[in-house]
Design an enzyme around this catalytic site. Structure first.
Site, mmCIF file in Angstrom:
data_model
loop_
_atom_site.group_PDB
_atom_site.id
_atom_site.type_symbol
_atom_site.label_atom_id
_atom_site.label_comp_id
_atom_site.label_asym_id
_atom_site.label_seq_id
_atom_site.Cartn_x
_atom_site.Cartn_y
_atom_site.Cartn_z
ATOM 1 N N ARG A 65 8.950 -2.088 11.841
ATOM 2 C CA ARG A 65 8.665 -0.978 10.932
ATOM 3 C C ARG A 65 9.292 0.316 11.461
ATOM 4 O O ARG A 65 9.448 0.494 12.677
ATOM 5 C CB ARG A 65 7.151 -0.780 10.789
ATOM 6 C CG ARG A 65 6.441 -1.890 10.056
ATOM 7 C CD ARG A 65 5.084 -1.407 9.570
ATOM 8 N NE ARG A 65 4.138 -2.507 9.417
ATOM 9 C CZ ARG A 65 2.937 -2.382 8.881
ATOM 10 N NH1 ARG A 65 2.524 -1.199 8.455
ATOM 11 N NH2 ARG A 65 2.131 -3.424 8.781
ATOM 12 N N ASP A 69 14.562 -11.276 0.938
ATOM 13 C CA ASP A 69 14.837 -11.392 2.366
ATOM 14 C C ASP A 69 16.301 -11.686 2.669
ATOM 15 O O ASP A 69 16.879 -11.085 3.584
ATOM 16 C CB ASP A 69 13.975 -12.501 2.975
ATOM 17 C CG ASP A 69 12.544 -12.054 3.210
ATOM 18 O OD1 ASP A 69 12.266 -10.856 3.090
ATOM 19 O OD2 ASP A 69 11.696 -12.924 3.510
ATOM 20 N N ARG A 75 9.687 -11.939 22.877
ATOM 21 C CA ARG A 75 8.470 -11.702 23.640
ATOM 22 C C ARG A 75 7.893 -13.045 24.066
ATOM 23 O O ARG A 75 8.261 -14.092 23.523
ATOM 24 C CB ARG A 75 7.459 -10.940 22.796
ATOM 25 C CG ARG A 75 7.013 -11.671 21.546
ATOM 26 C CD ARG A 75 6.117 -10.793 20.699
ATOM 27 N NE ARG A 75 5.734 -11.458 19.457
ATOM 28 C CZ ARG A 75 5.024 -10.875 18.510
ATOM 29 N NH1 ARG A 75 4.620 -9.629 18.649
ATOM 30 N NH2 ARG A 75 4.709 -11.542 17.411
ATOM 31 N N HIS A 115 6.175 -7.738 1.680
ATOM 32 C CA HIS A 115 6.945 -8.971 1.814
ATOM 33 C C HIS A 115 7.909 -9.074 0.640
ATOM 34 O O HIS A 115 7.867 -8.267 -0.300
ATOM 35 C CB HIS A 115 6.022 -10.186 1.870
ATOM 36 C CG HIS A 115 5.425 -10.425 3.227
ATOM 37 N ND1 HIS A 115 6.188 -10.717 4.340
ATOM 38 C CD2 HIS A 115 4.133 -10.391 3.657
ATOM 39 C CE1 HIS A 115 5.401 -10.862 5.392
ATOM 40 N NE2 HIS A 115 4.146 -10.670 4.998
ATOM 41 N N ASP A 116 8.751 -10.071 0.708
ATOM 42 C CA ASP A 116 9.809 -10.282 -0.284
ATOM 43 C C ASP A 116 9.327 -10.065 -1.712
ATOM 44 O O ASP A 116 9.948 -9.338 -2.495
ATOM 45 C CB ASP A 116 10.351 -11.705 -0.099
ATOM 46 C CG ASP A 116 11.482 -12.056 -1.045
ATOM 47 O OD1 ASP A 116 11.238 -12.130 -2.280
ATOM 48 O OD2 ASP A 116 12.602 -12.266 -0.574
ATOM 49 N N ASN A 162 6.986 -8.335 -2.920
ATOM 50 C CA ASN A 162 6.701 -6.934 -3.232
ATOM 51 C C ASN A 162 7.979 -6.138 -3.434
ATOM 52 O O ASN A 162 8.065 -5.298 -4.343
ATOM 53 C CB ASN A 162 5.892 -6.293 -2.102
ATOM 54 C CG ASN A 162 4.684 -7.112 -1.708
ATOM 55 O OD1 ASN A 162 4.525 -7.475 -0.548
ATOM 56 N ND2 ASN A 162 3.817 -7.430 -2.656
ATOM 57 N N TYR A 163 8.985 -6.415 -2.607
ATOM 58 C CA TYR A 163 10.234 -5.665 -2.695
ATOM 59 C C TYR A 163 10.975 -5.961 -4.001
ATOM 60 O O TYR A 163 11.481 -5.054 -4.667
ATOM 61 C CB TYR A 163 11.135 -5.993 -1.499
ATOM 62 C CG TYR A 163 10.442 -5.882 -0.165
ATOM 63 C CD1 TYR A 163 9.592 -4.814 0.117
ATOM 64 C CD2 TYR A 163 10.617 -6.853 0.819
ATOM 65 C CE1 TYR A 163 8.943 -4.713 1.347
ATOM 66 C CE2 TYR A 163 9.980 -6.759 2.046
ATOM 67 C CZ TYR A 163 9.141 -5.700 2.303
ATOM 68 O OH TYR A 163 8.502 -5.610 3.498
#
Length: 349
Positions: free
Chosen positions: A87, A158, A41, A128-129, A131-132
């Site tokens: 998402r 990630d 973009r 984010h990383d 949390n995963y």
């Protein structure tokens, strides 16, 4: 490094700009010769990175407009692989989802990179990383007993459970396409990848061979034979002497007197052994210990900064790092006997 343009020459990849594991996966494919076009973009993704962003042709489109959407679909009509890291549901709302694209290009492999996955109660929430890997049990096992968990940068989530599993999924789908002639969607979720990475522990914990209890996990830094030690100059050395013969070498080179070095590996003697090694390593500077351990089978190596790693003799000899005249960065990996790239590809707009 010698060779041709890489084993993926001729593979056409469209990458919808994102951050983290998506661009890293695209880099891995470009490094091995794939023709990668990034649809970006205006203004970019906010995280410009000349190393990770290498190997692309960049096309700037407003995919929210009819014109931009049409141009993106036209590019994907001729592609083998699409990579997107938005998402769940976003690409569908834009008219760029897998149903639309596979309807136009049935051989397309549509790679989707998310943290939580395309399904499940948390699929559409942010994360984010950290949390995963927290949800998968990996983060709980990392850190000093009695203290907070330590995020291992964003390597485990990630990249370990994310971009590498996405790349693996894409290549598996391409292999299957050779038999069926059909593409498919690859749902690469970081929580799935990290859970897969944890299988060694999940498989060994029931047998009692290993534990994720930080105070007792031999691979977590509590065991004296698998941790780091401070030297006299404040720098560190890593010790990974899991096997008795390697541990015996550590004890010998450090000058520790022990009739039975293997007995110091017993869990009940971990505190004593750790104190002995801490005292020994504190007696000399890191570079002195590097020379004393050089060429041994002690499984000991210095803890280097990234800048030091780029100058390390072993890594330079292997060509692990290369310099294009403007920066030093890791060369394409892994390597191939006939088709390794001679250098990293450049990007173009």
């Amino acid at each position: 490094m010698t060779g041709t343009g890489g084993p993926l020459v001729g593979l056409r990849v469209i990458e919808f700009a994102s951050i983290g594991p998506g661009p890293h996966c695209a880099m891995l494919l470009a490094d091995q010769g794939a023709d990668v076009v990034r649809i970006d973009r205006e203004g970019g993704n906010g995280w410009p990175n000349p190393v990770v962003d290498r190997g692309r042709t960049v096309v700037t489109l407003d995919i929210r407009s009819d014109e931009g959407r049409g141009a993106a679909l036209a590019l994907c009509d001729e592609a083998d692989v699409v990579i997107e890291g938005l998402r769940p549901g976003v690409m569908e709302r834009l008219g760029l989802g897998p149903d639309e694209m596979l309807g136009r290009n049935p051989r397309l492999v549509y790679g989707r990179m998310t943290g939580w996955g395309q399904t499940g109660p948390m699929a559409r929430t942010a994360g984010h990383d950290i949390n995963y890997i927290a949800l998968t049990g990996a983060l709980d096992a990392i850190g000093t007993p009695g203290e907070r968990s330590v995020p291992p940068l964003n390597l485990v989530g990630d990249f370990g459970g994310g971009s590498l599993y996405l790349a693996f999924g894409i290549m598996a789908a391409l292999w299957e396409r050779e038999r069926s002639g059909q593409g498919q969607v690859v749902d690469a979720a970081i929580v799935d990848g990290v859970s897969s990475m944890m299988t060694m522990f999940a498989g060994l914990i029931p047998s009692g061979r290993i534990t994720l209890d930080r105070a007792r996990n031999p691979l977590g830094g509590s065991a004296p034979y698998y941790r780091t030690y401070l030297c006299a100059d404040g720098r560190e050395m890593s010790v990974g002497a899991l096997e008795p013969q390697f541990w015996a070498e550590v004890v010998r080179i450090l000058g520790i007197e022990a009739d039975e070095p293997a007995s110091l590996q017993r869990e009940d003697r971990w505190p004593e052994a750790a104190t002995l090694l801490e005292t020994a390593f504190r007696s000399r500077g890191r570079n002195d210990w590097v020379e004393r351990f050089r060429g041994s089978d002690a499984c000991v190596a210095p803890v280097l900064t990234l800048e030091e790693a780029m100058r390390d003799t072993h890594l330079l000899t292997r060509g692990t790092y290369i310099n294009d005249g403007s920066a030093t960065f890791a060369a394409p990996a892994p390597r191939f006997s006939r088709t390794s790239r001679a250098s990293c590809p450049e990007s173009s707009d």
